[in-house]
Structure formats: C-alpha cells, structure tokens
Design a protein around this motif. Structure first.
Motif, PDB file in Angstrom:
ATOM      1  N   GLU A   7       0.828  -1.205   0.000  1.00 22.71           N
ATOM      2  CA  GLU A   7       0.000   0.000   0.000  1.00 22.71           C
ATOM      3  C   GLU A   7       0.862   1.255   0.000  1.00 22.71           C
ATOM      4  N   TYR A   8       1.916   1.245   0.797  1.00 27.24           N
ATOM      5  CA  TYR A   8       2.821   2.399   0.838  1.00 27.24           C
ATOM      6  C   TYR A   8       3.418   2.658  -0.544  1.00 27.24           C
ATOM      7  N   MET A   9       3.829   1.591  -1.223  1.00 27.84           N
ATOM      8  CA  MET A   9       4.430   1.746  -2.547  1.00 27.84           C
ATOM      9  C   MET A   9       3.430   2.314  -3.556  1.00 27.84           C
ATOM     10  N   LEU A  10       2.185   1.845  -3.497  1.00 28.28           N
ATOM     11  CA  LEU A  10       1.173   2.349  -4.421  1.00 28.28           C
ATOM     12  C   LEU A  10       0.844   3.820  -4.154  1.00 28.28           C
ATOM     13  N   CYS A  11       0.927   4.228  -2.897  1.00 29.02           N
ATOM     14  CA  CYS A  11       0.588   5.608  -2.523  1.00 29.02           C
ATOM     15  C   CYS A  11       1.771   6.571  -2.634  1.00 29.02           C
ATOM     16  N   ASN A  12       2.981   6.050  -2.663  1.00 28.35           N
ATOM     17  CA  ASN A  12       4.163   6.905  -2.555  1.00 28.35           C
ATOM     18  C   ASN A  12       5.223   6.584  -3.593  1.00 28.35           C
TER      19      ASN A  12
END
Length: 100
Positions: A9-14
């Motif tokens: 999720e962090y990678m998709l958002c950032n």
C-alpha cells in the motif's frame, strides 16, 4: 515494522506511477501469492482505494504489476514477471544469503 500488505500500500501511494503500475504482488501472512490492486484508476482526484485478491485470479496484466519480495521470500518463489522487467535488491553488510 511494516507487514507486506502495508509495504504494498505504501508503494502504491508513494511513488509507483498509477499509469504504469496497477497493483503490487506480495506474499501474505499465510505465504499466499496476493496482489493489492488500485481500485481508483478511473478517479484520479479522489483518495486512493485498493482491493486485495489472489494473484491467480487477478485480471491485472503482468506488465502493470510491481512485485515486492520480503527477505524470507527472495528465493524459491515462482511468480511470473514482465519480460522487460528489472530487479533491485538491497543488501546490508551484516546480511547472509539465507537468514532463515
């Protein structure tokens, strides 16, 4: 630390460009091949939303996937990758090839 789903999720958002990456493949807590998929591709100005599905039934093409392997799963996984894909691995000075 963060779990694999939280990393995805962090990678998709950032940083992972939604035009190029529609989902992140990871191994869940039961070592199942899973993908976190963007559910908001048609709503770019709204907050990000995601859905989780088994990789085997995911409609996201291989060319639109980013695969994240945690340290435990860096060897021995059979997950199809894009033919033109690239790999990156981070290694610390105190790491051994097999820590587990």
């Amino acid at each position: 630390g963060m779990g694999n789903k939280e990393v995805a999720e962090y990678m998709l958002c950032n940083g992972l460009d939604p035009e190029h990456f529609h989902g992140v493949v990871y191994l869940d807590e039961q070592d199942r091949k899973t993908i976190l998929v963007r559910s908001d591709l048609d709503r770019p100005h709204e907050p990000a939303t995601f859905s989780v599905s088994p990789l085997a039934t995911c409609p996201v093409p291989v060319s639109k996937r980013f695969t994240f392997f945690d340290q435990v799963h860096t060897t021995g996984m059979d997950i199809q990758q894009n033919a033109s894909g690239r790999a990156v691995i981070t290694v610390g000075k105190d790491m051994t090839y097999r820590d587990y």
